[in-house]
Structure formats: C-alpha cells, structure tokens
Write a protein that holds these residues in place. Structure first.
Motif, PDB file in Angstrom:
ATOM      1  N   ARG A 118       0.980  -1.319  -0.119  1.00  0.00           N
ATOM      2  CA  ARG A 118      -0.067  -0.061  -0.066  1.00  0.00           C
ATOM      3  C   ARG A 118       0.732   1.060  -0.060  1.00  0.00           C
ATOM      4  O   ARG A 118       1.919   1.273   0.450  1.00  0.00           O
ATOM      5  N   HIS A 119       0.472   2.185  -0.784  1.00  0.00           N
ATOM      6  CA  HIS A 119       1.080   3.484  -0.756  1.00  0.00           C
ATOM      7  C   HIS A 119       2.550   3.299  -1.469  1.00  0.00           C
ATOM      8  O   HIS A 119       3.450   4.013  -1.002  1.00  0.00           O
ATOM      9  N   ALA A 120       2.666   2.443  -2.288  1.00  0.00           N
ATOM     10  CA  ALA A 120       3.918   2.400  -2.973  1.00  0.00           C
ATOM     11  C   ALA A 120       3.751   2.858  -4.340  1.00  0.00           C
ATOM     12  O   ALA A 120       2.887   2.275  -5.271  1.00  0.00           O
ATOM     13  N   THR A 121       4.482   3.592  -4.863  1.00  0.00           N
ATOM     14  CA  THR A 121       4.192   4.468  -6.030  1.00  0.00           C
ATOM     15  C   THR A 121       5.636   4.826  -6.595  1.00  0.00           C
ATOM     16  O   THR A 121       6.546   5.169  -5.691  1.00  0.00           O
ATOM     17  N   SER A 122       5.674   5.077  -7.860  1.00  0.00           N
ATOM     18  CA  SER A 122       7.092   5.639  -8.433  1.00  0.00           C
ATOM     19  C   SER A 122       6.749   6.843  -8.940  1.00  0.00           C
ATOM     20  O   SER A 122       7.387   7.571  -9.491  1.00  0.00           O
ATOM     21  N   LYS A 123       5.325   7.381  -8.753  1.00  0.00           N
ATOM     22  CA  LYS A 123       4.928   8.436  -9.497  1.00  0.00           C
ATOM     23  C   LYS A 123       5.098   9.922  -8.794  1.00  0.00           C
ATOM     24  O   LYS A 123       5.251  11.140  -9.342  1.00  0.00           O
ATOM     25  N   ILE A 124       5.078   9.778  -7.622  1.00  0.00           N
ATOM     26  CA  ILE A 124       5.105  11.026  -6.674  1.00  0.00           C
ATOM     27  C   ILE A 124       6.145  10.658  -5.406  1.00  0.00           C
ATOM     28  O   ILE A 124       6.219   9.515  -5.170  1.00  0.00           O
ATOM     29  N   ARG A 125       6.823  11.651  -4.974  1.00  0.00           N
ATOM     30  CA  ARG A 125       7.825  11.356  -3.903  1.00  0.00           C
ATOM     31  C   ARG A 125       7.335  12.346  -2.627  1.00  0.00           C
ATOM     32  O   ARG A 125       7.518  11.862  -1.552  1.00  0.00           O
ATOM     33  N   ARG A 126       6.985  13.586  -2.839  1.00  0.00           N
ATOM     34  CA  ARG A 126       6.511  14.264  -1.984  1.00  0.00           C
ATOM     35  C   ARG A 126       5.172  14.816  -1.785  1.00  0.00           C
ATOM     36  O   ARG A 126       4.578  14.786  -2.841  1.00  0.00           O
ATOM     37  N   ALA A 127       4.761  15.292  -0.708  1.00  0.00           N
ATOM     38  CA  ALA A 127       3.420  15.793  -0.780  1.00  0.00           C
ATOM     39  C   ALA A 127       3.234  16.875  -1.891  1.00  0.00           C
ATOM     40  O   ALA A 127       2.087  17.060  -2.546  1.00  0.00           O
ATOM     41  N   GLU A 128       4.317  17.695  -1.994  1.00  0.00           N
ATOM     42  CA  GLU A 128       4.100  19.032  -3.058  1.00  0.00           C
ATOM     43  C   GLU A 128       3.817  18.365  -4.321  1.00  0.00           C
ATOM     44  O   GLU A 128       3.184  19.212  -5.143  1.00  0.00           O
ATOM     45  N   ASP A 129       4.381  17.165  -4.874  1.00  0.00           N
ATOM     46  CA  ASP A 129       4.241  16.752  -5.943  1.00  0.00           C
ATOM     47  C   ASP A 129       2.545  16.414  -6.348  1.00  0.00           C
ATOM     48  O   ASP A 129       2.258  16.583  -7.337  1.00  0.00           O
ATOM     49  N   LEU A 130       1.786  16.101  -5.211  1.00  0.00           N
ATOM     50  CA  LEU A 130       0.367  16.471  -5.501  1.00  0.00           C
ATOM     51  C   LEU A 130      -0.310  17.527  -5.887  1.00  0.00           C
ATOM     52  O   LEU A 130      -1.243  17.323  -6.602  1.00  0.00           O
ATOM     53  N   ALA A 131       0.519  18.539  -5.894  1.00  0.00           N
ATOM     54  CA  ALA A 131      -0.272  19.838  -6.486  1.00  0.00           C
ATOM     55  C   ALA A 131      -0.188  19.736  -7.923  1.00  0.00           C
ATOM     56  O   ALA A 131      -0.863  20.522  -8.527  1.00  0.00           O
ATOM     57  N   ALA A 132       0.521  19.139  -8.379  1.00  0.00           N
ATOM     58  CA  ALA A 132       0.735  19.184 -10.094  1.00  0.00           C
ATOM     59  C   ALA A 132       1.049  17.804 -10.698  1.00  0.00           C
ATOM     60  O   ALA A 132       2.203  17.429 -10.846  1.00  0.00           O
ATOM     61  N   ILE A 133       0.184  17.014 -10.787  1.00  0.00           N
ATOM     62  CA  ILE A 133      -0.029  15.478 -10.889  1.00  0.00           C
ATOM     63  C   ILE A 133       0.196  15.516 -12.745  1.00  0.00           C
ATOM     64  O   ILE A 133      -0.373  16.222 -13.371  1.00  0.00           O
ATOM     65  N   SER A 134       1.133  14.821 -13.144  1.00  0.00           N
ATOM     66  CA  SER A 134       1.108  14.667 -14.516  1.00  0.00           C
ATOM     67  C   SER A 134       1.019  13.416 -14.986  1.00  0.00           C
ATOM     68  O   SER A 134       1.024  12.865 -16.375  1.00  0.00           O
ATOM     69  N   SER A 135       0.958  12.235 -14.033  1.00  0.00           N
ATOM     70  CA  SER A 135       0.778  11.014 -14.410  1.00  0.00           C
ATOM     71  C   SER A 135      -0.689  10.532 -14.146  1.00  0.00           C
ATOM     72  O   SER A 135      -1.539  11.484 -13.605  1.00  0.00           O
ATOM     73  N   MET A 136      -1.032   9.457 -14.756  1.00  0.00           N
ATOM     74  CA  MET A 136      -2.390   8.978 -14.562  1.00  0.00           C
ATOM     75  C   MET A 136      -2.605   8.649 -13.036  1.00  0.00           C
ATOM     76  O   MET A 136      -3.587   8.883 -12.406  1.00  0.00           O
ATOM     77  N   GLY A 137      -1.730   7.755 -12.555  1.00  0.00           N
ATOM     78  CA  GLY A 137      -1.797   7.229 -11.196  1.00  0.00           C
ATOM     79  C   GLY A 137      -1.070   7.992 -10.254  1.00  0.00           C
ATOM     80  O   GLY A 137      -0.082   8.745 -10.565  1.00  0.00           O
ATOM     81  N   PHE A 138      -1.042   8.012  -8.996  1.00  0.00           N
ATOM     82  CA  PHE A 138      -0.383   8.726  -8.097  1.00  0.00           C
ATOM     83  C   PHE A 138      -0.320   8.035  -6.632  1.00  0.00           C
ATOM     84  O   PHE A 138      -0.016   8.373  -5.546  1.00  0.00           O
ATOM     85  N   ARG A 139      -1.620   7.371  -6.475  1.00  0.00           N
ATOM     86  CA  ARG A 139      -1.997   7.234  -5.130  1.00  0.00           C
ATOM     87  C   ARG A 139      -1.371   5.740  -4.711  1.00  0.00           C
ATOM     88  O   ARG A 139      -1.618   5.674  -3.435  1.00  0.00           O
TER      89      ARG A 139
END
Ligand code: ADP
Ligand code: MG
Length: 667
Positions: free
Chosen positions: A75-96
């Motif tokens: 759970r919560h394993a992703t290669s698409k974001i690293r930090r909370a700030e990344d949530l503000a500008a998502i460019s991939s389909m997944g991130f959760r």
C-alpha cells in the motif's frame, strides 16, 4: 483492554478496494492507466465473462525488476510522486499507490513483468490470492508487464453478487477503453472479449503539436466509429486571466503569474447533432477522462440556441491546463476533478464551442478551425439568389433538375389548409435535421449517390474532409412553394429542402434583437392601442420590477401600475400577444429560470428575446415570392441559421439518394 486496534494490512487493502474497485471496468481502468504511465506503445486488454472471470492487461512498457514487482503490491507504494508537494501538479495517471494492492486483495492476481532495460530474458512472476502473496518466481517473459485478475471479488461474495449482467459490465469496460483510446491515439490498443477481438486499433504516429494531435484524434475516431461522424474541429487557445485568490495574495508576495495558457481542442458535433443523454460527451482534462458538471454545462452553454431542450451535445474535447490548476485527488478513482478557477475554465470552454459553431456557418464547415482562421469575410458568405421559377442559379448543376420531373411549378399561393401541421421536435420521417449528413452527403459524390436520372455528371465539388457536413445555407436554393402555410419547399442541387417558416423567422428576429442589444440600440417598440393591465402574485411582481429596464430595452413596454399590477403598453412591432397576462408570466418564468442555471452567457436579455420571438406574428403569415426570398437571404445572414432560438431545426433536407430509396429506384 483497548478497544481500538490497527487493522491488518489485508483488511485495510480490502477497504481501499471498496473505493477503487467498484467493478471490472475499474480494474481495467487502473491497469490500463498503469500501462500508460509506464510508456507503453501497445496495450492488450482481454476480458472474459464481462471481466468477472478474467481481466488481463498486457503492455510493452518499462516493466519492473523483482524488487519493484514486490514493492508495487504494498500500500502507498508508487513511483510517480515522492513528496506531498508533487500532489499539487500531477502529470501521471496514477499517483495514489493504491490500485495494485487493492485489486490483489479482492482477486486471484498474477503479475508477470520484466524490466525493459533488463539484460536477462527472465522476468518475475508474483501470484497473490486475496491479498496474500503465494508465489514469487522467475519467469521467462517479454519486456513489459502483464497483469491477470481472475475471479474478482471471489473472497467478497456480497460484492460479487452486486456485479451486473455480463453485458452491462462489458459495456462499462468498453466505455472506459473508448476514452483511453481517444486520449492516447499514439498507443495501439487491442481489446478482446471472450476470445473475440473487439478492436485492434493501430498506433497513430503523430507530432506533439495540436494540429498533429487533432489529425491523430480524427484518425482514432474514424477507427472507433467509422467515417460517418458529423463533427467539427476545435482548436482554441486563450490566456486565462487569473485573479489571485485572497489566500494566495497573502502567501505570495512576489509577482505571481497573472495569466496562463489554456487550450481546448478536439471535436464537437455540428449544429443539429445531439443525443438524448450525455453519454457521447467525452471530456478530458490533461488527457484524463473526467466527469465534471461544470464542463458539461459549459458545453451546453456553448451550444446555446443550437440545441433543442432535453438534448445533449456530443463531443470529444480536451482541455489542456497547468496541472497546478486542477485537483485530481478528490475522487478515489480519479474520475472527477476540481478546477481552482472553475468559472474561468467554464467560460473558456463555452467560448471555444460557441466560436466554432459560429464559424461553422460564417466560414463553412471546412474552414480552418477558429484559432488559426482569418476572420469571416463576407465573400465566403455570398448570397445566392433564389428564384421562384427557373433558370436555376448558375452554381446549381442542371443535371439534377431532371430528378424532380413531376414537381409542379411554383405552388404559390399555397393551397388553403385548415391548420398548419403541428410542429414537433421529432423529425418527420426520413428527414434529417441539417446539416446531418445523410450517407449520400454530397461532399464526396460517388457513383452510388449520384441521382440515377442525371445525365451529365454533376460538377465535382472540391474534395472535403468526409466528416465535415456541407452547410445548406451555403448552397443555392430554388423556391418551389409553400405547404401548410408553414413549410417552404425548396430545391437544391442535392435534393429536396424544407424550411420551417416560423422557426426561420424566430431565428432572424432573435438575432436582430441581439444585434441591437450589442450595439446598445433601443429595440423598436410600438404602442398598443389598448394598453392592458396585468396582475401578478407578489413574489413575481417584485421580481418583474427589477427586470423592467431589460424589457424596455427590448421593446416591451411594461410599467408599474400599483402594488402588484403592471401596465403593458408597448411591444416590438412584430409581436402580437393575445393573452398579455400569460405573455408576462412566461417572461417572468423564463427569466427566473436563468437565475437558476449555472451559466453565464445566457443573459436575461437572451431569454427575453427568445420569449418575445415566440410571439412573432409574421411567422404565421402566408408569405409569397419576394418575401420568401428575403426570408432565405436573412437566414443566410444569421450567425446560427440552422436552429431556431429554442434549438429546433429550421431546415431539413431529403437528398436524392433518400428519395430514390423511398421510390424504390435503388436496391
Ligand atoms: P500508482 O499508479 O498510483 O502509482 P499502483 O498501485 O497502480 O499505484 O501501482 C504501483 C506502482 O507499480 C506504480 O507506481 C508503478 O511504478 C508500478 N507499476 C504498476 N503497473 C505497472 C506497469 N504496467 N508497468 C510498469 N510499472 C507498473
Ligand atoms: Mg496506478
């Protein structure tokens, strides 16, 4: 003993699955999104029994090494974001980082993957049953990833019971895949259902710029729906001017950017093309298919009067906007998005649609899209005179004259008919609202659609984009007569044309009124010989009082005549109302309705104009020769001549091919 306990991982995953995995289509969506994020160029989706017994998604993307293959199930394993700030500008389909563990917790799950860069021919296979890893081993496989999900919800009988019929579940899968295929034409998609290939969509190589993307999208639409789409191209770019929100102002002392580019591009249905549901509205934000009511409204608003009540536009529209302006993390399945500046976005989308529809008439359907087009020149809108008797206008091929051998010469004056036939939104049989192309749309004449009787071949019009309809008000029309004191019968070089005189008048008057408003001119008004008083309920009276100036500008003279009474003493010259009270109440109701609608372009004035036009007297008068010619010429000058202000069609066509079919001339 403590009452509160941490839930075991497996239970937590099943709970998350409750949100993410609603049905087989949600699994397909998550897996395909992962493949897209992994830069796949080819995605193969297989389902069996509507996805209940099997879902398999195979891609040729980056793949994973052994460690990642295990980690991705956490759970919560992703290669698409690293930090909370990344949530503000998502460019991939997944991130959760939720999808894979959730899906694996409610199915028999097999992941087979091999890193694209890996030197070895071996990959990794992980088998998970109901959330428990039961096997991890090396396995020979092609680079990329294949995920197999069998017996979804096998361990949650209650949820399995809630699945719908195989057809319904499969329809949901198909719907999602359609969206994915439209958003990513550069990816090849194969979809098989119960062993049968439903689609095999080739990858469409195109550039990154928008004209190239439009071309790719057009090709993908053609592959999905066939060539008979009646769509208009949209490519609209504007700067969105941002008023900083108060909290931003506080946070941001240095000069923040004040505008950013927003692009709206794709295809929308030509005027007259609509559906009874929103199902054919495909909307994307930064390539993510989304549901957003604001965008649905914007679309309706853009169509404005070109849409009949209760009908919905069709579209495949993409919005490109700075990811920081969109929140995609408001829905567990990321289906809904929220815009930080919802109002502005909505206005832009409505404007993009409206501009394109206006350009449809003024420049013809084949003109470049508004963004790049030069302003409409009057030359392209050249008036082609109609004639009550032959000879036909020079542009009209003689050949087709023969196709109507027994049509009598002008029928004027119209034979008396007791009652004009009731106009209904439903179309008379066999007639298509224009410019819906019939299979024989004359844009690309073929041997099959040429009238049988024509001797010399009709001159070939220049080749056109086969999707694009040919606007009827741009072709020569010859007057044949009037029937039922209502329908003007005309002939074009492609067949029979009927014009609804009343609807046409409403459209003309409506646009004239709006033009005056735009120029801040006072609409003409005529004093009534016998002013009428109208008494209203107190609430309506208060409301109407505020609207008096607007009404006055439009030529409706209403003044206060007591607490709840108004005096109606003037009307636009073309209007006659037999029941003043009903007329005033209608105005009040319509104006109130605007207040509730969440749109911005439909101002109260438009509504008044629409209502007033409904009472246009001239519409019911028998018209003859010159008046009819004026009517057509006025229609040609309208910005949106194909529908009346209430969205009903003004003009219909039955082309020769349809006539031949009806007369059994064609097998
Ligand atoms: P998310 O997509 O939100 O990151 P997922 O649970 O869907 O979360 O996937 C977890 C991770 O597994 C992804 O971040 C990605 O690194 C990896 N992954 C999943 N599917 C694939 C795939 N088809 N190809 C390559 N990597 C994948
Ligand atoms: Mg994912």
């Amino acid at each position: 003993m403590n009452r509160i306990r941490l839930l075991p991982e497996q239970v937590a995953n099943q709970i998350a699955a409750g949100e993410v995995v609603e049905r087989p289509a949600s699994v397909v969506k998550e897996l395909v999104e992962n493949s897209i994020d992994a830069q796949a160029t080819q995605i193969i989706v297989e389902i069996q029994a509507g996805g209940r017994s099997l879902i398999r998604v195979t891609d040729d993307g980056t793949g994973m090494n052994r460690d990642d293959a295990l980690l991705c199930l956490e759970r919560h394993a992703t290669s698409k974001i690293r930090r909370a700030e990344d949530l503000a500008a998502i460019s991939s389909m997944g991130f959760r980082g939720e999808a894979l563990p959730s899906i694996a917790s409610v199915s028999r799950f097999t992941l087979t993957t091999r890193g694209r860069e890996s030197q070895s021919a071996e990959g990794t296979r992980v088998v998970v049953v109901g959330g428990k890893i039961v096997e991890v081993k090396a396995a020979g496989t092609a680079p990329g990833t294949s995920i197999e999900v069998r017996q979804l919800f096998f361990n949650l009988p209650a949820r399995r019971k809630f699945l719908r019929t195989l057809e319904t579940e499969s329809a949901h899968v198909t719907h999602y895949l359609t969206l994915a295929a439209l958003a990513f034409p550069e990816i090849a998609f194969t979809f098989t259902r119960d062993g049968r290939v439903v689609w095999q969509l080739p990858a469409i190589k195109g550039g990154e710029d928008f004209p190239a993307r439009l071309t790719s999208l057009k090709e993908r639409l053609r592959n999905l729906y066939g060539g008979e789409q009646n769509l208009l191209e949209v490519n609209f770019c504007r700067q969105m001017h941002m008023s900083l929100q108060p909290e931003e102002e506080l946070e941001n002392n240095d000069a923040a950017p004040v505008s950013l580019d927003v692009r709206v591009w794709g295809f929308i249905g030509a005027p007259g093309v609509s559906r009874s549901t929103r199902e054919e509205q495909h909307l994307f934000v930064n390539r993510r298919p989304v549901e957003n009511r604001g965008l649905n409204f914007a679309l309706m608003e853009g169509y404005h009067t070109s849409l009949m009540k209760g009908r919905y536009p069709v579209c495949c529209l993409f919005l490109e906007i700075d990811p920081a302006e969109v929140d995609v993390n408001i829905h567990p399945a990321k289906r809904e998005v929220k815009f930080h500046r919802e109002g502005e976005v909505r206005r832009l989308v409505a404007e993009a649609v409206r501009q394109r529809l206006l350009a449809f008439h003024s420049k013809g359907a084949h003109a470049p899209v508004p963004d790049t087009a030069v302003a409409a020149s009057s030359a392209t809108r050249e008036f082609v005179p109609i004639t009550t008797s032959s000879p036909p206008a020079p542009a009209a091929p003689q050949a087709n004259q023969a196709a109507l051998p027994n049509f009598p010469a002008p029928l004027l004056p119209a034979p008396p008919v007791k009652e004009p036939p009731q106009r209904q939104p439903a179309l008379p049989m066999g007639f298509a609202p224009l410019p819906l192309p019939s299979p024989a749309a004359p844009a690309l004449p073929t041997a099959a659609n040429k009238p049988e009787l024509s001797e010399p071949a009709a001159p070939q019009p220049p080749a056109r984009f086969p999707h694009a309809p040919l606007p009827l008000f741009d072709v020569p029309l010859r007057l044949v007569g009037v029937i039922g004191k209502l329908y003007v019968v005309l002939e074009s070089d492609r067949g029979l044309v009927l014009l609804d005189q009343h609807a046409a008048h409403e459209r003309i008057l409506y646009e004239q009124m709006l033009n005056r408003l735009e120029k801040q001119e006072q609409a003409p008004s005529q004093r009534l010989l016998l002013p009428e008083t109208v008494e209203l309920p107190a609430r309506d009276a208060a409301f109407l009082r505020q609207q008096l100036p607007v009404l006055g500008r439009l030529g409706v003279g209403l003044s206060e005549f007591g607490e709840r009474t108004f005096l109606l003493d003037a009307l636009p010259p073309f209007v006659k109302v037999s029941e003043p009270r009903r007329f005033v109440l209608e105005l009040v109701d319509q104006l109130k309705a605007v207040g509730q609608e969440v749109n911005t372009l439909r101002l109260g004035e438009h509504v008044v104009a629409k209502t007033v036009c409904r009472h246009a007297v001239k519409a019911n008068d028998p018209l003859a020769g010159a008046e009819l010619e004026n009517l057509i010429s006025d229609m040609r000058k309208c910005a949106m001549p194909y529908t009346c202000p209430h969205g009903r069609p003004t003009i219909l066509e039955m082309n020769y091919r349809e006539l031949e079919k009806k007369f059994g001339r064609q097998q």
